[in-house]
Design a protein around this motif. Structure first.
Motif, PDB file in Angstrom:
ATOM      1  N   PHE A 271       0.830  -1.201   0.000  1.00  0.00           N
ATOM      2  CA  PHE A 271       0.000   0.000   0.000  1.00  0.00           C
ATOM      3  C   PHE A 271       0.866   1.253   0.000  1.00  0.00           C
ATOM      4  O   PHE A 271       0.509   2.272  -0.592  1.00  0.00           O
ATOM      5  N   ALA A 272       2.037   1.179   0.640  1.00  0.00           N
ATOM      6  CA  ALA A 272       2.934   2.341   0.682  1.00  0.00           C
ATOM      7  C   ALA A 272       3.390   2.721  -0.728  1.00  0.00           C
ATOM      8  O   ALA A 272       3.522   3.900  -1.050  1.00  0.00           O
ATOM      9  N   ALA A 273       3.615   1.723  -1.580  1.00  0.00           N
ATOM     10  CA  ALA A 273       4.026   2.019  -2.958  1.00  0.00           C
ATOM     11  C   ALA A 273       2.913   2.721  -3.723  1.00  0.00           C
ATOM     12  O   ALA A 273       3.169   3.591  -4.551  1.00  0.00           O
ATOM     13  N   LEU A 274       1.658   2.361  -3.450  1.00  0.00           N
ATOM     14  CA  LEU A 274       0.531   3.065  -4.058  1.00  0.00           C
ATOM     15  C   LEU A 274       0.509   4.524  -3.629  1.00  0.00           C
ATOM     16  O   LEU A 274       0.309   5.427  -4.437  1.00  0.00           O
ATOM     17  N   GLN A 275       0.724   4.753  -2.339  1.00  0.00           N
ATOM     18  CA  GLN A 275       0.700   6.121  -1.828  1.00  0.00           C
ATOM     19  C   GLN A 275       1.831   6.967  -2.397  1.00  0.00           C
ATOM     20  O   GLN A 275       1.658   8.153  -2.660  1.00  0.00           O
ATOM     21  N   ARG A 276       2.999   6.342  -2.574  1.00  0.00           N
ATOM     22  CA  ARG A 276       4.140   7.114  -3.084  1.00  0.00           C
ATOM     23  C   ARG A 276       3.861   7.666  -4.473  1.00  0.00           C
ATOM     24  O   ARG A 276       4.393   8.721  -4.845  1.00  0.00           O
ATOM     25  N   ARG A 277       3.033   6.987  -5.252  1.00  0.00           N
ATOM     26  CA  ARG A 277       2.687   7.502  -6.575  1.00  0.00           C
ATOM     27  C   ARG A 277       2.028   8.885  -6.458  1.00  0.00           C
ATOM     28  O   ARG A 277       2.225   9.752  -7.305  1.00  0.00           O
ATOM     29  N   ALA A 278       1.224   9.078  -5.425  1.00  0.00           N
ATOM     30  CA  ALA A 278       0.464  10.323  -5.283  1.00  0.00           C
ATOM     31  C   ALA A 278       1.308  11.474  -4.775  1.00  0.00           C
ATOM     32  O   ALA A 278       0.871  12.619  -4.829  1.00  0.00           O
ATOM     33  N   VAL A 279       2.517  11.198  -4.270  1.00  0.00           N
ATOM     34  CA  VAL A 279       3.362  12.267  -3.728  1.00  0.00           C
ATOM     35  C   VAL A 279       4.695  12.358  -4.464  1.00  0.00           C
ATOM     36  O   VAL A 279       5.573  13.115  -4.068  1.00  0.00           O
ATOM     37  N   ALA A 280       4.841  11.607  -5.556  1.00  0.00           N
ATOM     38  CA  ALA A 280       6.115  11.579  -6.269  1.00  0.00           C
ATOM     39  C   ALA A 280       6.303  12.776  -7.186  1.00  0.00           C
ATOM     40  O   ALA A 280       7.365  12.928  -7.773  1.00  0.00           O
ATOM     41  N   GLY A 281       5.270  13.630  -7.322  1.00  0.00           N
ATOM     42  CA  GLY A 281       5.379  14.776  -8.217  1.00  0.00           C
ATOM     43  C   GLY A 281       5.125  14.375  -9.656  1.00  0.00           C
ATOM     44  O   GLY A 281       4.538  13.340  -9.949  1.00  0.00           O
ATOM     45  N   ARG A 282       5.600  15.189 -10.571  1.00  0.00           N
ATOM     46  CA  ARG A 282       5.319  14.941 -11.992  1.00  0.00           C
ATOM     47  C   ARG A 282       6.144  13.783 -12.547  1.00  0.00           C
ATOM     48  O   ARG A 282       5.710  13.081 -13.458  1.00  0.00           O
ATOM     49  N   ASP A 283       7.359  13.584 -12.041  1.00  0.00           N
ATOM     50  CA  ASP A 283       8.219  12.540 -12.578  1.00  0.00           C
ATOM     51  C   ASP A 283       7.973  11.237 -11.816  1.00  0.00           C
ATOM     52  O   ASP A 283       8.500  11.015 -10.736  1.00  0.00           O
ATOM     53  N   LEU A 284       7.146  10.374 -12.389  1.00  0.00           N
ATOM     54  CA  LEU A 284       6.809   9.103 -11.760  1.00  0.00           C
ATOM     55  C   LEU A 284       7.636   7.954 -12.329  1.00  0.00           C
ATOM     56  O   LEU A 284       7.434   6.805 -11.937  1.00  0.00           O
ATOM     57  N   SER A 285       8.559   8.250 -13.221  1.00  0.00           N
ATOM     58  CA  SER A 285       9.231   7.183 -13.963  1.00  0.00           C
ATOM     59  C   SER A 285       9.954   6.205 -13.048  1.00  0.00           C
ATOM     60  O   SER A 285       9.904   4.987 -13.268  1.00  0.00           O
ATOM     61  N   ALA A 286      10.620   6.711 -12.010  1.00  0.00           N
ATOM     62  CA  ALA A 286      11.370   5.825 -11.120  1.00  0.00           C
ATOM     63  C   ALA A 286      10.432   4.890 -10.359  1.00  0.00           C
ATOM     64  O   ALA A 286      10.685   3.688 -10.233  1.00  0.00           O
ATOM     65  N   GLU A 287       9.318   5.439  -9.857  1.00  0.00           N
ATOM     66  CA  GLU A 287       8.356   4.616  -9.132  1.00  0.00           C
ATOM     67  C   GLU A 287       7.713   3.582 -10.049  1.00  0.00           C
ATOM     68  O   GLU A 287       7.502   2.432  -9.664  1.00  0.00           O
ATOM     69  N   VAL A 288       7.392   3.985 -11.276  1.00  0.00           N
ATOM     70  CA  VAL A 288       6.745   3.069 -12.220  1.00  0.00           C
ATOM     71  C   VAL A 288       7.673   1.921 -12.575  1.00  0.00           C
ATOM     72  O   VAL A 288       7.272   0.759 -12.639  1.00  0.00           O
ATOM     73  N   ARG A 289       8.952   2.255 -12.800  1.00  0.00           N
ATOM     74  CA  ARG A 289       9.911   1.203 -13.146  1.00  0.00           C
ATOM     75  C   ARG A 289      10.151   0.254 -11.979  1.00  0.00           C
ATOM     76  O   ARG A 289      10.236  -0.960 -12.151  1.00  0.00           O
ATOM     77  N   ALA A 290      10.267   0.823 -10.773  1.00  0.00           N
ATOM     78  CA  ALA A 290      10.602  -0.004  -9.608  1.00  0.00           C
ATOM     79  C   ALA A 290       9.421  -0.853  -9.141  1.00  0.00           C
ATOM     80  O   ALA A 290       9.606  -2.005  -8.742  1.00  0.00           O
ATOM     81  N   ARG A 291       8.234  -0.295  -9.227  1.00  0.00           N
ATOM     82  CA  ARG A 291       7.056  -0.997  -8.698  1.00  0.00           C
ATOM     83  C   ARG A 291       5.869  -0.776  -9.638  1.00  0.00           C
ATOM     84  O   ARG A 291       5.026   0.085  -9.393  1.00  0.00           O
ATOM     85  N   PRO A 292       5.764  -1.572 -10.692  1.00  0.00           N
ATOM     86  CA  PRO A 292       4.635  -1.419 -11.622  1.00  0.00           C
ATOM     87  C   PRO A 292       3.306  -1.682 -10.920  1.00  0.00           C
ATOM     88  O   PRO A 292       3.219  -2.527 -10.025  1.00  0.00           O
ATOM     89  N   ALA A 293       2.290  -0.956 -11.338  1.00  0.00           N
ATOM     90  CA  ALA A 293       0.949  -1.139 -10.776  1.00  0.00           C
ATOM     91  C   ALA A 293       0.105  -1.992 -11.712  1.00  0.00           C
ATOM     92  O   ALA A 293       0.364  -2.067 -12.917  1.00  0.00           O
ATOM     93  N   SER A 294      -0.896  -2.626 -11.143  1.00  0.00           N
ATOM     94  CA  SER A 294      -1.843  -3.432 -11.912  1.00  0.00           C
ATOM     95  C   SER A 294      -3.257  -3.043 -11.496  1.00  0.00           C
ATOM     96  O   SER A 294      -3.471  -2.531 -10.397  1.00  0.00           O
ATOM     97  N   LEU A 295      -4.207  -3.332 -12.365  1.00  0.00           N
ATOM     98  CA  LEU A 295      -5.614  -3.137 -12.050  1.00  0.00           C
ATOM     99  C   LEU A 295      -6.265  -4.510 -11.932  1.00  0.00           C
ATOM    100  O   LEU A 295      -6.272  -5.285 -12.892  1.00  0.00           O
ATOM    101  N   VAL A 296      -6.772  -4.811 -10.737  1.00  0.00           N
ATOM    102  CA  VAL A 296      -7.520  -6.039 -10.516  1.00  0.00           C
ATOM    103  C   VAL A 296      -8.994  -5.687 -10.639  1.00  0.00           C
ATOM    104  O   VAL A 296      -9.533  -4.950  -9.803  1.00  0.00           O
TER     105      VAL A 296
END
Length: 327
Positions: A84-109
Protein backbone atom coordinates in the motif's frame (compact mmCIF):
# COMPACT_ATOMS: atom_id res chain seq x y z
CA UNK A 1 -21.00 0.30 -4.91
CA UNK A 2 -19.88 -0.22 -1.31
CA UNK A 3 -19.40 -3.20 0.99
CA UNK A 4 -20.54 -3.22 4.62
CA UNK A 5 -18.74 -5.23 7.33
CA UNK A 6 -19.93 -8.70 8.20
CA UNK A 7 -18.86 -11.05 10.98
CA UNK A 8 -18.36 -14.21 8.97
CA UNK A 9 -18.62 -16.13 5.75
CA UNK A 10 -22.23 -17.29 6.13
CA UNK A 11 -23.70 -14.25 7.88
CA UNK A 12 -24.93 -12.29 4.81
CA UNK A 13 -28.37 -13.41 3.63
CA UNK A 14 -28.30 -13.17 -0.15
CA UNK A 15 -31.36 -13.70 -2.35
CA UNK A 16 -29.38 -15.81 -4.81
CA UNK A 17 -26.12 -17.74 -4.81
CA UNK A 18 -23.31 -15.84 -3.04
CA UNK A 19 -20.00 -15.19 -4.79
CA UNK A 20 -16.83 -14.82 -2.71
CA UNK A 21 -14.04 -12.56 -3.99
CA UNK A 22 -10.57 -11.83 -2.65
CA UNK A 23 -10.33 -8.39 -1.02
CA UNK A 24 -6.94 -6.98 -1.97
CA UNK A 25 -5.01 -4.30 -0.11
CA UNK A 26 -5.16 -1.51 -2.68
CA UNK A 27 -7.07 1.56 -3.87
CA UNK A 28 -10.57 1.24 -5.25
CA UNK A 29 -10.64 2.51 -8.83
CA UNK A 30 -13.24 2.96 -11.56
CA UNK A 31 -11.67 2.98 -15.04
CA UNK A 32 -13.47 4.88 -17.82
CA UNK A 33 -12.15 3.65 -21.17
CA UNK A 34 -12.82 5.14 -24.57
CA UNK A 35 -10.99 7.69 -26.67
CA UNK A 36 -9.19 8.65 -23.46
CA UNK A 37 -8.58 6.65 -20.24
CA UNK A 38 -9.70 8.12 -16.93
CA UNK A 39 -9.04 6.55 -13.52
CA UNK A 40 -11.20 7.69 -10.59
CA UNK A 41 -11.03 6.86 -6.88
CA UNK A 42 -14.07 5.94 -4.81
CA UNK A 43 -14.06 9.51 -3.44
CA UNK A 44 -14.07 10.95 -6.98
CA UNK A 45 -10.38 11.93 -7.10
CA UNK A 46 -8.61 11.79 -10.47
CA UNK A 47 -5.89 9.10 -10.28
CA UNK A 48 -5.07 9.02 -14.00
CA UNK A 49 -1.67 10.73 -13.96
CA UNK A 50 -0.42 8.66 -11.03
CA UNK A 51 -0.79 5.34 -12.88
CA UNK A 52 0.52 5.77 -16.45
CA UNK A 53 1.39 2.05 -16.56
CA UNK A 54 -2.24 1.04 -15.88
CA UNK A 55 -3.48 3.62 -18.40
CA UNK A 56 -1.13 2.13 -21.00
CA UNK A 57 -2.47 -1.40 -20.37
CA UNK A 58 -6.07 -0.21 -20.70
CA UNK A 59 -5.25 1.78 -23.81
CA UNK A 60 -3.56 -1.25 -25.40
CA UNK A 61 -6.66 -3.37 -24.73
CA UNK A 62 -8.73 -0.99 -26.93
CA UNK A 63 -11.86 -1.23 -24.77
CA UNK A 64 -14.69 0.56 -26.64
CA UNK A 65 -16.68 2.88 -24.34
CA UNK A 66 -16.19 0.55 -21.37
CA UNK A 67 -16.32 1.19 -17.61
CA UNK A 68 -14.56 -1.19 -15.20
CA UNK A 69 -14.66 -1.32 -11.40
CA UNK A 70 -11.64 -2.69 -9.58
CA UNK A 71 -8.65 -2.21 -7.29
CA UNK A 72 -5.25 -0.70 -8.02
CA UNK A 73 -2.45 -2.78 -6.50
CA UNK A 74 1.34 -2.73 -6.51
CA UNK A 75 3.29 -5.92 -5.93
CA UNK A 76 6.44 -5.83 -3.77
CA UNK A 77 8.58 -8.79 -4.87
CA UNK A 78 10.98 -8.42 -1.93
CA UNK A 79 8.14 -8.72 0.60
CA UNK A 80 6.17 -11.24 -1.47
CA UNK A 81 2.96 -9.25 -1.10
CA UNK A 82 1.13 -6.13 -2.23
CA UNK A 83 2.41 -2.76 -0.98
CA UNK A 84 0.00 0.00 0.00
CA UNK A 85 2.93 2.34 0.68
CA UNK A 86 4.03 2.02 -2.96
CA UNK A 87 0.53 3.06 -4.06
CA UNK A 88 0.70 6.12 -1.83
CA UNK A 89 4.14 7.11 -3.08
CA UNK A 90 2.69 7.50 -6.58
CA UNK A 91 0.46 10.32 -5.28
CA UNK A 92 3.36 12.27 -3.73
CA UNK A 93 6.12 11.58 -6.27
CA UNK A 94 5.38 14.78 -8.22
CA UNK A 95 5.32 14.94 -11.99
CA UNK A 96 8.22 12.54 -12.58
CA UNK A 97 6.81 9.10 -11.76
CA UNK A 98 9.23 7.18 -13.96
CA UNK A 99 11.37 5.82 -11.12
CA UNK A 100 8.36 4.62 -9.13
CA UNK A 101 6.74 3.07 -12.22
CA UNK A 102 9.91 1.20 -13.15
CA UNK A 103 10.60 0.00 -9.61
CA UNK A 104 7.06 -1.00 -8.70
CA UNK A 105 4.63 -1.42 -11.62
CA UNK A 106 0.95 -1.14 -10.78
CA UNK A 107 -1.84 -3.43 -11.91
CA UNK A 108 -5.61 -3.14 -12.05
CA UNK A 109 -7.52 -6.04 -10.52
CA UNK A 110 -11.05 -5.77 -11.95
CA UNK A 111 -14.15 -7.28 -10.38
CA UNK A 112 -17.09 -5.66 -12.19
CA UNK A 113 -18.13 -4.44 -15.63
CA UNK A 114 -20.45 -1.42 -15.60
CA UNK A 115 -20.53 -0.53 -19.29
CA UNK A 116 -19.48 -2.33 -22.48
CA UNK A 117 -19.32 -0.80 -25.95
CA UNK A 118 -21.49 2.07 -24.74
CA UNK A 119 -24.18 -0.23 -23.30
CA UNK A 120 -24.86 0.31 -19.59
CA UNK A 121 -24.91 -2.93 -17.56
CA UNK A 122 -25.86 -1.66 -14.09
CA UNK A 123 -29.24 -3.38 -14.08
CA UNK A 124 -27.89 -6.71 -15.33
CA UNK A 125 -27.33 -9.39 -12.65
CA UNK A 126 -23.78 -9.79 -11.33
CA UNK A 127 -23.61 -13.29 -12.82
CA UNK A 128 -24.02 -11.86 -16.33
CA UNK A 129 -21.64 -8.96 -15.70
CA UNK A 130 -19.01 -11.34 -14.37
CA UNK A 131 -19.22 -13.65 -17.40
CA UNK A 132 -18.82 -10.69 -19.77
CA UNK A 133 -15.90 -9.37 -17.67
CA UNK A 134 -14.01 -12.66 -17.80
CA UNK A 135 -14.47 -12.90 -21.56
CA UNK A 136 -13.40 -9.27 -22.07
CA UNK A 137 -10.20 -9.45 -19.98
CA UNK A 138 -9.01 -12.92 -20.86
CA UNK A 139 -5.26 -12.85 -21.54
CA UNK A 140 -4.74 -9.09 -21.17
CA UNK A 141 -1.44 -7.86 -19.70
CA UNK A 142 -1.58 -5.68 -16.57
CA UNK A 143 -5.30 -6.32 -16.05
CA UNK A 144 -6.36 -9.18 -13.79
CA UNK A 145 -9.87 -10.42 -13.06
CA UNK A 146 -10.27 -10.74 -9.28
CA UNK A 147 -10.37 -14.39 -8.14
CA UNK A 148 -13.93 -15.43 -7.28
CA UNK A 149 -15.60 -18.65 -6.16
CA UNK A 150 -19.04 -19.90 -5.17
CA UNK A 151 -17.54 -22.65 -2.98
CA UNK A 152 -17.52 -21.53 0.69
CA UNK A 153 -14.80 -24.05 1.57
CA UNK A 154 -12.50 -22.66 -1.11
CA UNK A 155 -13.34 -19.11 0.02
CA UNK A 156 -12.35 -19.94 3.60
CA UNK A 157 -9.06 -21.40 2.38
CA UNK A 158 -8.38 -18.16 0.52
CA UNK A 159 -9.22 -16.20 3.66
CA UNK A 160 -6.71 -18.23 5.68
CA UNK A 161 -3.96 -18.82 3.12
CA UNK A 162 -3.71 -15.56 1.15
CA UNK A 163 -3.13 -13.20 4.07
CA UNK A 164 0.63 -13.20 3.50
CA UNK A 165 0.15 -11.92 -0.07
CA UNK A 166 -1.89 -8.83 0.89
CA UNK A 167 -5.40 -10.29 1.03
CA UNK A 168 -7.39 -8.35 3.64
CA UNK A 169 -10.27 -10.83 3.61
CA UNK A 170 -13.25 -11.53 1.36
CA UNK A 171 -16.02 -9.58 -0.36
CA UNK A 172 -19.35 -11.43 -0.54
CA UNK A 173 -21.78 -10.59 -3.35
CA UNK A 174 -25.20 -11.79 -4.50
CA UNK A 175 -24.99 -13.16 -8.06
CA UNK A 176 -28.53 -11.93 -8.76
CA UNK A 177 -27.81 -8.35 -7.68
CA UNK A 178 -27.65 -5.22 -9.83
CA UNK A 179 -24.93 -2.58 -9.44
CA UNK A 180 -26.05 0.46 -7.41
CA UNK A 181 -23.51 3.32 -7.71
CA UNK A 182 -22.74 4.64 -4.22
CA UNK A 183 -25.15 2.13 -2.68
CA UNK A 184 -24.48 -0.72 -0.29
CA UNK A 185 -25.14 -4.20 -1.56
CA UNK A 186 -21.94 -6.15 -0.85
CA UNK A 187 -20.43 -7.48 2.38
CA UNK A 188 -16.77 -7.47 3.45
CA UNK A 189 -15.33 -9.97 5.90
CA UNK A 190 -11.97 -8.67 7.10
CA UNK A 191 -9.41 -10.65 8.99
CA UNK A 192 -9.23 -9.25 12.52
CA UNK A 193 -7.25 -9.97 15.63
CA UNK A 194 -6.77 -8.28 18.98
CA UNK A 195 -3.68 -6.57 20.29
CA UNK A 196 -2.79 -3.73 22.67
CA UNK A 197 -1.72 -0.10 22.35
CA UNK A 198 -1.16 2.96 24.53
CA UNK A 199 -3.63 5.84 24.53
CA UNK A 200 -1.64 8.95 23.59
CA UNK A 201 -4.49 11.30 22.76
CA UNK A 202 -8.25 11.52 22.38
CA UNK A 203 -10.85 13.12 20.17
CA UNK A 204 -13.29 15.04 22.35
CA UNK A 205 -12.50 15.69 26.01
CA UNK A 206 -10.06 13.76 28.19
CA UNK A 207 -12.83 12.96 30.68
CA UNK A 208 -15.34 11.96 27.97
CA UNK A 209 -13.46 10.90 24.81
CA UNK A 210 -15.26 10.07 21.60
CA UNK A 211 -12.22 8.51 19.89
CA UNK A 212 -8.70 7.36 20.71
CA UNK A 213 -5.29 8.12 19.18
CA UNK A 214 -2.96 5.22 19.89
CA UNK A 215 0.76 4.63 20.14
CA UNK A 216 3.54 2.17 20.85
CA UNK A 217 6.87 3.04 22.45
CA UNK A 218 10.06 2.73 20.42
CA UNK A 219 13.08 0.94 21.96
CA UNK A 220 14.44 4.38 22.88
CA UNK A 221 11.24 5.23 24.79
CA UNK A 222 9.55 7.61 22.33
CA UNK A 223 5.81 7.26 21.80
CA UNK A 224 5.12 6.55 18.12
CA UNK A 225 1.63 7.05 16.67
CA UNK A 226 0.16 3.79 15.32
CA UNK A 227 -3.52 4.41 14.67
CA UNK A 228 -6.92 5.83 15.55
CA UNK A 229 -10.04 4.15 16.89
CA UNK A 230 -13.55 4.11 15.52
CA UNK A 231 -15.99 6.34 17.47
CA UNK A 232 -16.47 5.22 21.07
CA UNK A 233 -19.82 4.42 22.62
CA UNK A 234 -20.96 6.69 25.46
CA UNK A 235 -20.31 3.87 27.91
CA UNK A 236 -16.77 3.29 26.63
CA UNK A 237 -16.06 7.03 26.69
CA UNK A 238 -17.16 7.28 30.31
CA UNK A 239 -15.10 4.20 31.23
CA UNK A 240 -11.93 5.57 29.67
CA UNK A 241 -12.53 9.13 30.82
CA UNK A 242 -12.09 7.97 34.41
CA UNK A 243 -8.67 6.52 33.56
CA UNK A 244 -7.04 9.22 31.43
CA UNK A 245 -5.05 12.26 32.54
CA UNK A 246 -4.39 15.35 30.36
CA UNK A 247 -0.73 15.49 29.34
CA UNK A 248 1.73 18.27 29.98
CA UNK A 249 3.62 20.34 27.38
CA UNK A 250 6.25 17.63 26.83
CA UNK A 251 3.88 15.34 24.93
CA UNK A 252 5.77 14.10 21.80
CA UNK A 253 2.99 14.43 19.18
CA UNK A 254 2.38 17.62 17.18
CA UNK A 255 -0.90 19.47 17.56
CA UNK A 256 -2.90 18.98 15.38
CA UNK A 257 -1.96 15.49 14.22
CA UNK A 258 -0.73 15.75 10.58
CA UNK A 259 -3.07 14.26 8.00
CA UNK A 260 -0.24 12.12 6.62
CA UNK A 261 0.16 10.31 9.93
CA UNK A 262 -3.13 8.49 9.52
CA UNK A 263 -1.91 6.68 6.39
CA UNK A 264 -5.28 7.29 4.74
CA UNK A 265 -5.33 8.56 1.16
CA UNK A 266 -8.77 10.13 1.61
CA UNK A 267 -7.94 12.21 4.72
CA UNK A 268 -7.05 15.78 3.76
CA UNK A 269 -7.24 17.68 7.06
CA UNK A 270 -5.05 17.49 10.21
CA UNK A 271 -6.67 15.89 13.27
CA UNK A 272 -7.05 18.12 16.37
CA UNK A 273 -6.83 16.13 19.58
CA UNK A 274 -6.39 16.34 23.34
CA UNK A 275 -3.03 14.91 24.48
CA UNK A 276 -3.15 12.54 27.46
CA UNK A 277 -0.45 10.98 29.59
CA UNK A 278 0.56 7.79 27.73
CA UNK A 279 0.20 5.31 30.58
CA UNK A 280 -3.16 3.65 29.81
CA UNK A 281 -3.07 0.44 27.79
CA UNK A 282 -6.16 -0.69 25.90
CA UNK A 283 -7.05 -3.84 24.00
CA UNK A 284 -8.12 -3.17 20.42
CA UNK A 285 -9.43 -5.19 17.48
CA UNK A 286 -7.44 -4.56 14.30
CA UNK A 287 -7.40 -5.81 10.73
CA UNK A 288 -4.17 -6.62 8.92
CA UNK A 289 -3.92 -3.45 6.83
CA UNK A 290 -0.73 -2.02 8.34
CA UNK A 291 2.02 -0.09 6.60
CA UNK A 292 5.21 1.44 7.97
CA UNK A 293 4.27 0.56 11.53
CA UNK A 294 0.75 2.09 11.48
CA UNK A 295 -2.71 0.64 11.13
CA UNK A 296 -4.35 2.32 8.15
CA UNK A 297 -7.96 1.56 9.06
CA UNK A 298 -9.55 2.71 12.31
CA UNK A 299 -9.30 0.08 15.04
CA UNK A 300 -12.08 -0.91 17.44
CA UNK A 301 -11.72 -0.36 21.19
CA UNK A 302 -12.39 -3.53 23.21
CA UNK A 303 -11.48 -2.84 26.86
CA UNK A 304 -8.84 -1.29 29.13
CA UNK A 305 -5.89 -3.44 30.25
CA UNK A 306 -5.30 -1.95 33.68
CA UNK A 307 -3.10 -4.84 34.76
CA UNK A 308 -0.70 -4.30 31.85
CA UNK A 309 2.03 -1.62 32.05
CA UNK A 310 2.89 0.16 28.82
CA UNK A 311 6.47 -1.08 29.14
CA UNK A 312 5.30 -4.64 28.47
CA UNK A 313 3.96 -3.91 25.00
CA UNK A 314 6.03 -5.05 22.00
CA UNK A 315 8.24 -2.13 20.95
CA UNK A 316 7.32 -0.21 17.83
CA UNK A 317 9.44 -0.69 14.72
CA UNK A 318 9.03 0.56 11.14
CA UNK A 319 8.96 -3.06 9.95
CA UNK A 320 5.45 -3.61 11.27
CA UNK A 321 3.17 -4.18 14.21
CA UNK A 322 2.99 -7.23 16.43
CA UNK A 323 -0.68 -8.26 16.28
CA UNK A 324 -0.47 -11.09 18.83
CA UNK A 325 -2.37 -10.93 22.08
CA UNK A 326 -0.29 -10.28 25.17
CA UNK A 327 -1.08 -12.84 27.84
Amino acid sequence: MRAVPTGGLHEPRTRGTPQYEVKWDGWRCVAFCGKDIHLQSRQGSDLTRFYPDVVAHLDAALFPDTVLDGELVVWDPAAGRTSFAALQRRAVAGRDLSAEVRARPASLVVFDLLQLDGVELLDRPLLERRMLLEELCDGLAGITVCPATRDPDEARRWFDDLAATGCEGLVIKDLTSRYAPGGRGWWKWRRRTTTEAVVGGVVGAADRPTGLLLGRFTPSGRLHYVGQSTPLTARAGAELGALLTPAGPDHPWPQPLPAGWTGRFDRREPQPFVAVTPDTVVEIAVDEAAENGRWRHPVRYVRPRLELPASRLPPWSPAGLDADRIS
